[in-house]
Design a protein around this motif. Structure first.
Motif, short mmCIF file in Angstrom:
data_model
loop_
_atom_site.label_atom_id
_atom_site.label_comp_id
_atom_site.label_asym_id
_atom_site.label_seq_id
_atom_site.Cartn_x
_atom_site.Cartn_y
_atom_site.Cartn_z
N SER A 1 0.87 -1.18 0.00
CA SER A 1 0.00 0.00 0.00
C SER A 1 0.90 1.22 0.00
O SER A 1 2.02 1.15 0.52
CB SER A 1 -0.87 0.05 1.25
OG SER A 1 -1.38 -1.22 1.52
N ARG B 1 -1.85 -4.79 -4.65
CA ARG B 1 -2.25 -3.63 -3.85
C ARG B 1 -3.35 -4.08 -2.90
O ARG B 1 -4.38 -4.56 -3.33
CB ARG B 1 -2.77 -2.53 -4.78
CG ARG B 1 -3.10 -1.23 -4.13
CD ARG B 1 -3.78 -0.28 -5.08
NE ARG B 1 -2.99 0.10 -6.22
CZ ARG B 1 -3.16 -0.39 -7.45
NH1 ARG B 1 -4.08 -1.29 -7.69
NH2 ARG B 1 -2.41 0.01 -8.45
N PRO C 1 -6.14 1.07 -0.98
CA PRO C 1 -6.00 2.12 -1.99
C PRO C 1 -4.89 3.12 -1.67
O PRO C 1 -4.65 3.43 -0.50
CB PRO C 1 -7.35 2.83 -1.98
CG PRO C 1 -8.24 2.02 -1.16
CD PRO C 1 -7.44 1.10 -0.33
N ASP D 1 -6.11 -6.76 -8.17
CA ASP D 1 -6.07 -5.51 -8.90
C ASP D 1 -5.78 -5.73 -10.37
O ASP D 1 -4.66 -5.67 -10.81
CB ASP D 1 -5.02 -4.59 -8.28
CG ASP D 1 -3.88 -5.38 -7.69
OD1 ASP D 1 -3.81 -6.58 -7.93
OD2 ASP D 1 -3.06 -4.78 -6.99
N ARG E 1 -13.99 5.33 -7.97
CA ARG E 1 -12.82 5.50 -8.83
C ARG E 1 -12.82 6.86 -9.54
O ARG E 1 -12.16 7.03 -10.55
CB ARG E 1 -12.76 4.38 -9.87
CG ARG E 1 -12.80 3.02 -9.24
CD ARG E 1 -12.97 1.94 -10.28
NE ARG E 1 -11.69 1.48 -10.76
CZ ARG E 1 -11.53 0.75 -11.86
NH1 ARG E 1 -12.57 0.43 -12.59
NH2 ARG E 1 -10.35 0.36 -12.21
N ARG F 1 -10.78 -2.54 -2.20
CA ARG F 1 -9.59 -1.80 -1.78
C ARG F 1 -8.39 -2.01 -2.70
O ARG F 1 -7.51 -1.18 -2.78
CB ARG F 1 -9.23 -2.14 -0.34
CG ARG F 1 -8.86 -3.58 -0.14
CD ARG F 1 -8.77 -3.94 1.31
NE ARG F 1 -8.52 -5.38 1.41
CZ ARG F 1 -9.00 -6.15 2.33
NH1 ARG F 1 -9.75 -5.66 3.27
NH2 ARG F 1 -8.73 -7.44 2.35
N ILE G 1 -8.84 3.58 -7.12
CA ILE G 1 -9.77 3.91 -6.04
C ILE G 1 -9.31 5.21 -5.39
O ILE G 1 -8.14 5.35 -5.03
CB ILE G 1 -9.80 2.77 -4.98
CG1 ILE G 1 -10.42 1.51 -5.55
CG2 ILE G 1 -10.52 3.20 -3.71
CD1 ILE G 1 -11.90 1.59 -5.78
N SER H 1 -8.83 7.37 -2.51
CA SER H 1 -8.75 6.98 -1.10
C SER H 1 -9.71 7.80 -0.22
O SER H 1 -10.30 7.28 0.72
CB SER H 1 -7.31 7.08 -0.63
OG SER H 1 -7.15 7.96 0.40
#
Ligand SMILES: Cc1cc2nc3c(=O)[nH]c(=O)nc-3n(C[C@H](O)[C@H](O)[C@H](O)COP(=O)(O)O)c2cc1C
Ligand code: SF4
Length: 797
Positions: free
Chosen positions: A267, A299, A302, A336, A431, A503, A508, A510
């Motif tokens: 992350s 990932r 996010p 992802d 998103r 996530r 995404i 955050s």
């Protein structure tokens, strides 16, 4: 090759062919050519310009053949350039390609491959402490594998709370360091996190970045990385870090995804300054996120981007808290992979394998059996025995095909008759790619919206229904009844679970991700008929207690329930056809008196429920319900709704199995919807009904007609002041009017506006174009890999 040699070769080939046949001839040719080639190499120093040109021509021929064999005729340009007086195969035509070709020359020459790349010269490869970094060792070369990533939903086999977390940071003025330390502290004090996390200063504590970002520390399992990075548009140590990641991600000699399966996930937190660097805000954190993904890492949370000037520490803390929280939650999550998400956006299954464990409904409380209709006969002594309760069926039993079908479609079945599903607009808004039309019309922010229903059962089988005929149907409630509290808690839990699963999805936002854990709107519309649920008023009351607005959609088939409905934020009635005959065709109702029922509902809207903010919803299906506009106008004047939403039906596939007769021919174009609305507006005007076309959301093929009381001082007020709505509920109970909580419609949502309902703050995302771009990129990568393999094979010969 001289002409004499050519003549000898041709003559020899003919004789061999006549005497020995095809194969020996080919063998002879190859051997001769190879011998000539070797001689050519030995003599290369003496080759005259003329002969070199001749060679070049031969090479151009070879290039053409290669183009054919690699299928690149129409794709990228392939050409040779001279490097150290030798021809090299390159792609493209510009100077950049030429420079890359020179680099590639080094790349295939292993003896030179470890010299620093020419374009790194301006990058400081010393550590911030001034000590030189260890030079990179030889990279491991493995056979290039083409990407074969099959997107899927994964369940963490490893408990993330037992992972070994590395918090890497880089910091010049201390803010990133502080953030890293805060996270470190949060992890330390959380009892569920088993292992002490490690704080690593990228600039001071690491000799060789490849020890962490190509290989990973040995003897440590279950590694998680968190990167806390500032961004500097000027030279900074992060340049070198990024340079290393980039090289490793793009170096074809390195295994395709070197971090894949070596670490559990990563992350990134970016610290930057949005005010002064709006176009480069946290750009280096974004790049890091991208390269770690390219290196094959997953990932797991996010990318968080925080502005040192405007975002209070609170935002960073929220991110850290949610991150820590996610470590203790082992729900399945989406890998992802852009492709997967975008292609199957509409109806992909995020429920996946864990649906069994979700909302098992254990402990369902049977709150009342009076509502269960004739099926429930009380025993002679009047008591409710367990045996009797068990006799009442569950609407959607866990072992039923309906349950399987619904969960497969991504629904979480809550208790025994309710459902929740994250809608595609919620995903899109998370998103930054735009909200649904209800944002343009009413200010619903899609990432804060939960779509749910307390009754999966419905009394219609509409032709355009996207549930594909999988949900139960019935005209009266004859199933177990779950309590409203249980349903609401279950629905919220299911919704949040699905948000959490997002996530790892690229892109995404955050901030929105964090906000999404506070539902603000509830669309009671998913499938089935919410008003059918015996405790709908209690359910809506609970939503309001939590300051969640309620958008309730009903099918105009349950006048009694409609009459008794208490205040909702917005009350919808679907009007799917203007005449009895058409309604039967479109809705395929179960009630025999469906037309009478619909008309009763219209009367109720104009009388008992006239205090509500009411909306007619028209779903246009070509060939079914788009003619007889005048009849629609009659129904509207009868019910006098506040607003009318007209939406083109969306195609949700048809199959003979589910009896859905629609084809693409039944889906109207936006122009056709617009013409319908203009005609409807004219018809209303003829009847002196005071309506006007207020707003549109072209993307959803949806237009809003509003009662002119919603046009205040020449400006439309179709948006909702949600805070005011809850304040009125608190202070006045149900005793207030629809006009008491209106708010102004933004100009970009106006009918005829340039934006046509698309919020300019969102990023327009052309799915088709993006898909094409990705396809081309994939093909290019494959071609490059193939060419590299050809080049490498040629070198090894
Ligand atoms: C010379 C300079 C250049 C900067 N460039 C950027 C930039 O391109 N993008 C950005 O988001 N922030 C930029 N910033 C803001 C820093 O990223 C921000 O101050 C951050 O808090 C620094 O983190 P640190 O204290 O951990 O070094 C820049 C700051 C300075 C002083
Ligand atoms: S209102 Fe409906 S479409 Fe819009 S976000 Fe909510 S559930 Fe999705």
């Amino acid at each position: 090759m001289s002409s004499l040699a050519q003549d000898v070769l041709v003559g020899g080939s003919i004789v061999t062919y006549l005497r020995l046949g095809g194969r020996p001839t080919v063998g002879l040719l190859v051997a001769t050519l190879y011998a000539l080639y070797r001689i050519g190499i030995q003599d290369s120093d003496d080759i005259s310009e003329e002969r070199q040109d001749q060679n070049d021509k031969e090479n151009v021929k070879a290039l053409k053949n290669l183009k054919k064999s690699t299928g690149e005729e129409k794709g990228q340009k392939l050409r040779y350039i001279k490097v150290n007086n030798k021809l090299q195969l390159v792609r493209g035509s510009g100077l950049e390609e030429e420079a890359n070709a020179l680099k590639n020359t080094v790349a295939v020459d292993f003896t030179k491959s470890f010299s620093p790349a020419s374009n790194t010269s301006n990058i400081d490869s010393t550590k911030a402490s001034g000590k030189p970094r260890r030079r990179k060792g030889p990279k491991i070369i493995r056979k290039q594998e083409l990407p074969k990533r099959s997107p899927r939903l994964v369940k963490n086999n490893t408990n993330l709370s037992e992972s070994n977390i590395f918090i890497f940071y880089s910091s010049l003025t201390g803010s990133s360091e502080r953030t890293a330390k805060y996270l470190h502290n949060m992890l330390s004090i959380n009892k569920s996190v088993k292992n002490e996390s490690r704080l690593v200063n990228i600039d001071d504590d690491i000799d060789d970045l490849d020890e962490y970002f190509l290989n990973v520390p040995r003897d440590i399992d279950n590694i998680l990385y968190v990167m806390v990075l500032p961004s500097y548009e000027t030279d900074s140590p992060i340049d070198f870090f990024l340079q290393t990641l980039e090289e490793n991600a793009n170096d074809f000699r390195i295994d395709s995804y070197p971090l894949k399966e070596k670490i559990l996930g990563y992350s990134v937190i970016g610290i930057g300054d949005r005010e002064h660097y709006p176009n480069k805000f946290c750009y280096q954190a974004t790049e890091t996120d991208k390269y770690l993904f390219k290196l094959g890492a997953r990932r797991i949370f996010p990318l968080g981007k925080f502005c040192i000037k405007n975002d209070k520490d609170e935002k960073i803390r929220e991110w850290c808290d949610l991150y820590v929280d996610s470590l203790t939650d082992n729900d399945a999550m989406i890998l992802d992979d852009n492709e997967y998400f975008e292609e199957d956006d509409e109806d992909y299954d995020i429920n996946g394998s864990n649906s069994e464990s979700e909302n098992s409904g254990e402990g369902s409380t049977l709150v009342d059996i009076e509502e269960m209709g004739n099926m429930m006969q009380k025993s002679n002594n009047g008591s409710e025995t367990e045996t009797e309760v068990r006799e009442v069926k569950e609407m959607v039993a866990k072992d039923s095909p309906t349950y399987k079908s619904l969960t497969k479609q991504g629904y979480t079945v809550v208790g025994s008759h309710s459902g929740v599903k994250i809608c595609r607009w919620t995903k899109s808004a998370l998103r930054n790619r735009g909200s649904c039309y209800k944002f343009a019309f009413y200010g619903i922010r899609s990432h804060l919206c939960m779509e749910t229903t307390p009754s999966l059962s419905c009394s219609n089988k509409c032709v355009f229904c996207w549930r594909h005929g999988t949900n139960p149907v019935g005209t009266n409630w004859r199933w177990q009844v779950d309590g409203p509290e249980e349903i609401l808690n279950g629905a919220m839990e299911g919704h949040y679970k699905k948000i959490k699963q997002m996530r790892g999805v690229p892109g995404i936002n955050s901030e929105r991700f964090q906000e999404a854990f506070r539902i603000r709107h509830c669309a009671l519309s998913l499938v089935g008929e919410p008003i059918f649920y015996p405790y709908i008023n209690e359910f809506v009351g609970m939503l309001h207690e939590k300051e969640i607005s309620s958008f309730l959609v009903c099918n105009a088939q349950h006048p009694e329930q409609l009459r008794n409905l208490k205040k909702v934020t917005q009350l919808y009635v679907s009007i799917d056809a203007p005449t009895k005959t058409d309604l039967k065709k479109v809705d395929r109702p179960l009630f025999k008196d469906f037309w009478e029922r619909l008309n009763s509902c219209l009367d109720i809207l104009n009388t008992v429920q006239s205090h509500q903010r009411t909306v007619f919803r028209l779903t246009l299906v070509k060939g079914f319900n788009m003619s007889e506009v005048d009849k629609y106008a009659d129904l509207i004047t009868k019910a006098n709704p506040s607003l009318i939403e007209i939406k083109g039906a969306t195609f949700c596939g048809s199959s003979s199995g589910n009896g859905n007769p629609l084809t693409m021919q039944n889906i109207p174009f936006y122009e056709e919807c617009k013409n319908f609305v203009i005609a409807l507006n004219d018809e209303l005007a003829k009847r002196n009904a005071t309506y006007g076309i207020a707003a549109e959301h072209a993307h959803s093929c949806c237009i809003l007609v509003g009662h002119t009381k919603y046009k205040i001082d020449g400006k439309w007020h179709t948006h909702i002041n949600y805070d005011k709505f809850f304040e009125l509920l608190r202070t006045k109970g149900d005793d207030f009017d629809e006009m008491d909580y209106v708010s102004e419609t933004p100009s970009w949502a106006y009918w005829g506006s340039e934006e046509a309902g698309f919020n300019p703050a969102d990023v327009k995302y052309d799915r088709k174009e993006e898909k094409l771009k990705k396809k081309l990129a994939r093909e290019k990568a494959q071609q490059e890999a193939t060419l590299k393999e050809i080049e490498m094979n040629a070198v090894s010969i």
